[in-house]
Design a protein around this motif. Structure first.
Motif, mmCIF file in Angstrom:
data_model
loop_
_atom_site.group_PDB
_atom_site.id
_atom_site.type_symbol
_atom_site.label_atom_id
_atom_site.label_comp_id
_atom_site.label_asym_id
_atom_site.label_seq_id
_atom_site.Cartn_x
_atom_site.Cartn_y
_atom_site.Cartn_z
ATOM 1 N N SER A 141 -53.608 5.003 42.101
ATOM 2 C CA SER A 141 -53.999 4.258 43.228
ATOM 3 C C SER A 141 -54.988 3.454 43.282
ATOM 4 O O SER A 141 -55.030 2.746 44.164
ATOM 5 N N GLU B 29 -56.209 -0.364 42.189
ATOM 6 C CA GLU B 29 -55.246 -1.478 42.314
ATOM 7 C C GLU B 29 -56.125 -2.774 41.562
ATOM 8 O O GLU B 29 -57.556 -2.469 41.183
ATOM 9 N N ASP C 30 -55.956 7.534 37.456
ATOM 10 C CA ASP C 30 -55.591 7.648 38.946
ATOM 11 C C ASP C 30 -54.529 6.183 39.234
ATOM 12 O O ASP C 30 -55.193 5.147 39.121
#
Length: 183
Positions: free
Chosen positions: A44, A46, A42
């Motif tokens: 997204s 961080e 994924d």
């Protein structure tokens, strides 16, 4: 949107587990999963837990033929053997601490490599030579040594598979194209 791997884009050539990530390599790219989330890529996420998506290789053709989890993650391609590691010794590979360097330019055949203790073994691009990947403390990386230097004619009929025997002694079995096995 279409992902990196599909029937249209193609699928990874090789997969391995290393430092808590699942690594997929192919089409001159190297993908590392979310740590301990082997099916999560994924984007997204961080920080240093983020999945890794980086380029490996140079030149026109560099198909991934194998991946070996040694002290570094070693990727064998048609044209070279690449070491993927962090920029500091003994730190995990992260998106911000990712370093890839060609360690040798022997090139490898599309035959799985094997690990024996701390070393790796692979069949060279001609399909007639076995190389040993050994860590060289002077260069802080792996070097490829000709494992058949004393008896190079063992590879003349062509080589097709490697196997490792751990006991009673460490032995490398090399299946040849004529149906025999060299040790």
């Amino acid at each position: 949107s279409e992902g990196a791997w599909s029937d249209l884009q193609g699928w990874p050539d090789e997969v391995a587990f290393f430092e808590g990530r699942m690594w997929w390599s192919g089409q001159r790219r190297n993908y590392g999963s979310y740590p301990d989330g082997f099916s999560s890529f994924d984007p997204s996420i961080e920080g240093d837990s983020q999945p890794i998506n980086r380029r490996v290789g140079e030149g026109a053709v560099n198909s991934t033929n194998w991946i070996l989890p040694l002290q570094n993650l070693i990727i064998g391609t048609d044209g070279a053997e690449w070491s993927v590691r962090s920029t500091s010794f003994d730190e995990p590979i992260t998106p911000s601490n990712y370093n890839v360097k060609a360690r040798t330019t022997k090139g490898s055949a599309a035959i799985p490599a094997v690990v024996a203790d701390n070393n790796g073994y692979f069949i060279g691009r001609t399909g007639e030579t076995v190389f040993e990947l050994a860590y060289d403390p002077q260069s802080y990386g792996y070097t490829a040594l000709d494992a058949m230097m004393l008896v190079p004619e063992l590879g003349e009929p062509g080589l097709r598979r490697l196997g490792v025997q751990q006991t009673p002694d460490l032995r490398l079995h090399v299946a040849r194209n004529d149906g025999t096995v060299a040790i």
